[in-house]
Design a protein around this motif. Structure first.
Motif, PDB file in Angstrom:
ATOM      1  N   ASP A  42       2.684  -4.667  13.323  1.00  0.00           N
ATOM      2  CA  ASP A  42       1.337  -4.448  12.776  1.00  0.00           C
ATOM      3  C   ASP A  42       1.321  -4.534  11.248  1.00  0.00           C
ATOM      4  O   ASP A  42       0.353  -5.024  10.666  1.00  0.00           O
ATOM      5  N   VAL A  43       2.378  -4.050  10.612  1.00  0.00           N
ATOM      6  CA  VAL A  43       2.471  -4.167   9.146  1.00  0.00           C
ATOM      7  C   VAL A  43       2.442  -5.644   8.750  1.00  0.00           C
ATOM      8  O   VAL A  43       1.684  -6.058   7.853  1.00  0.00           O
ATOM      9  N   ARG A  44       3.265  -6.450   9.413  1.00  0.00           N
ATOM     10  CA  ARG A  44       3.323  -7.883   9.080  1.00  0.00           C
ATOM     11  C   ARG A  44       1.994  -8.569   9.385  1.00  0.00           C
ATOM     12  O   ARG A  44       1.517  -9.408   8.611  1.00  0.00           O
ATOM     13  N   ALA A  45       1.387  -8.196  10.518  1.00  0.00           N
ATOM     14  CA  ALA A  45       0.117  -8.809  10.918  1.00  0.00           C
ATOM     15  C   ALA A  45      -1.004  -8.430   9.949  1.00  0.00           C
ATOM     16  O   ALA A  45      -1.841  -9.268   9.600  1.00  0.00           O
ATOM     17  N   ALA A  46      -1.019  -7.177   9.504  1.00  0.00           N
ATOM     18  CA  ALA A  46      -2.044  -6.734   8.546  1.00  0.00           C
ATOM     19  C   ALA A  46      -1.913  -7.506   7.241  1.00  0.00           C
ATOM     20  O   ALA A  46      -2.915  -7.932   6.640  1.00  0.00           O
ATOM     21  N   LYS A  47      -0.679  -7.728   6.823  1.00  0.00           N
ATOM     22  CA  LYS A  47      -0.453  -8.494   5.596  1.00  0.00           C
ATOM     23  C   LYS A  47      -0.979  -9.922   5.754  1.00  0.00           C
ATOM     24  O   LYS A  47      -1.691 -10.429   4.877  1.00  0.00           O
ATOM     25  N   ARG A  48      -0.648 -10.553   6.866  1.00  0.00           N
ATOM     26  CA  ARG A  48      -1.126 -11.917   7.113  1.00  0.00           C
ATOM     27  C   ARG A  48      -2.656 -11.973   7.169  1.00  0.00           C
ATOM     28  O   ARG A  48      -3.262 -12.965   6.789  1.00  0.00           O
ATOM     29  N   ALA A  49      -3.273 -10.901   7.646  1.00  0.00           N
ATOM     30  CA  ALA A  49      -4.735 -10.859   7.794  1.00  0.00           C
ATOM     31  C   ALA A  49      -5.447 -10.566   6.472  1.00  0.00           C
ATOM     32  O   ALA A  49      -6.675 -10.547   6.436  1.00  0.00           O
ATOM     33  N   GLY A  50      -4.668 -10.316   5.410  1.00  0.00           N
ATOM     34  CA  GLY A  50      -5.276 -10.145   4.098  1.00  0.00           C
ATOM     35  C   GLY A  50      -5.345  -8.719   3.580  1.00  0.00           C
ATOM     36  O   GLY A  50      -6.013  -8.456   2.567  1.00  0.00           O
ATOM     37  N   ALA A  51      -4.669  -7.788   4.254  1.00  0.00           N
ATOM     38  CA  ALA A  51      -4.662  -6.407   3.774  1.00  0.00           C
ATOM     39  C   ALA A  51      -4.067  -6.335   2.371  1.00  0.00           C
ATOM     40  O   ALA A  51      -3.133  -7.068   2.031  1.00  0.00           O
TER      41      ALA A  51
END
Length: 233
Positions: A82-91
């Motif tokens: 989720d950390v990696r996915a949030a980063k990819r999503a623009g967090a």
């Protein structure tokens, strides 16, 4: 130093919350789902939509369940994805926290989250308030450069009952890379005196800027604007 602007972070659970908070003058969003459970990891679709909708930093909570802040290997596998996915999503940052069974900061788990964040900053969330010794836990967090904020109610259910604790943490954070983010129980009426006493430089609002002060209600743009005006006074 005294005249720097106090940062206002508002919890958003929908795109409408995010845009209302932005219009009202919020500086940053904390994006969560399941606010009634203290906030859980939002969907990728929601993260992407909010990042597109507002021109504000969007800090995304990564919390896989509300059972406790002590996580097993499966929980960590999910959280790191989720950390990696949030980063990819623009967090802009992730909001995360983990404790050992003895209620100390889980340093190893935190380091794994920092590695997964790959340069993205972290806010350590209110798992902090359940730590055995807040000052000791804060000193541990100061040892991690990636942890740029600690969200805390000073160990009390409402931060308004923890002014001395917040003041002490603010003094401890002085001249470090880490900011004390005071939240839980703040209200429009009390925020001015609270900031005056504690000298805190960042505040976090959930229910306090929602319709009728209810956690599951939408963000009230006018309340956000009133808080912003009071902070700027």
């Amino acid at each position: 130093m005294r005249h720097e602007r106090v940062l206002l972070e508002v919890i958003a659970t929908t795109v409408a919350d995010a845009t209302a908070a932005a219009r009202g003058g919020a500086d940053r969003l904390e994006l969560v789902t399941a606010m009634g459970e203290g906030g859980l990891t939002p969907s990728i679709g929601l993260i992407e939509a909010v990042v597109e909708a507002v021109d504000l930093p969007v800090n995304v909570i990564v919390r896989p369940h509300s059972r406790s802040f002590t996580y097993d290997s499966n929980d960590f596998a999910v959280m790191l994805r989720d950390v990696r996915a949030a980063k990819r999503a623009g967090a802009h940052a992730v909001v995360i926290g983990m404790l050992t069974p003895s209620r100390e900061v889980d340093r190893e788990g935190l380091q794994r989250a920092i590695d997964a964040a790959d340069g993205m900053p972290l806010t350590f969330h209110r798992a902090f308030d359940e730590a055995r010794d807040l000052m000791e836990a804060f000193d541990v967090l100061l040892g991690f450069d990636a942890v740029t904020n600690v969200l805390t109610s000073g160990g009390k259910p409402s931060v308004l009952d923890a002014q001395a604790q917040i003041e002490a943490l603010v003094q401890r954070a002085h001249n470090t890379h880490c900011t004390v983010l005071a939240g839980a129980g703040l209200t429009v009426d009390r925020v001015g005196p609270f900031v005056g006493v504690t000298q805190v430089r960042a505040v976090h609002f959930g229910s306090g800027v929602r319709v009728d002060g209810k956690g599951l209600a939408p963000v009230d743009e006018d309340k956000v604007r009133r808080v912003r005006t009071l902070l700027d006074a």
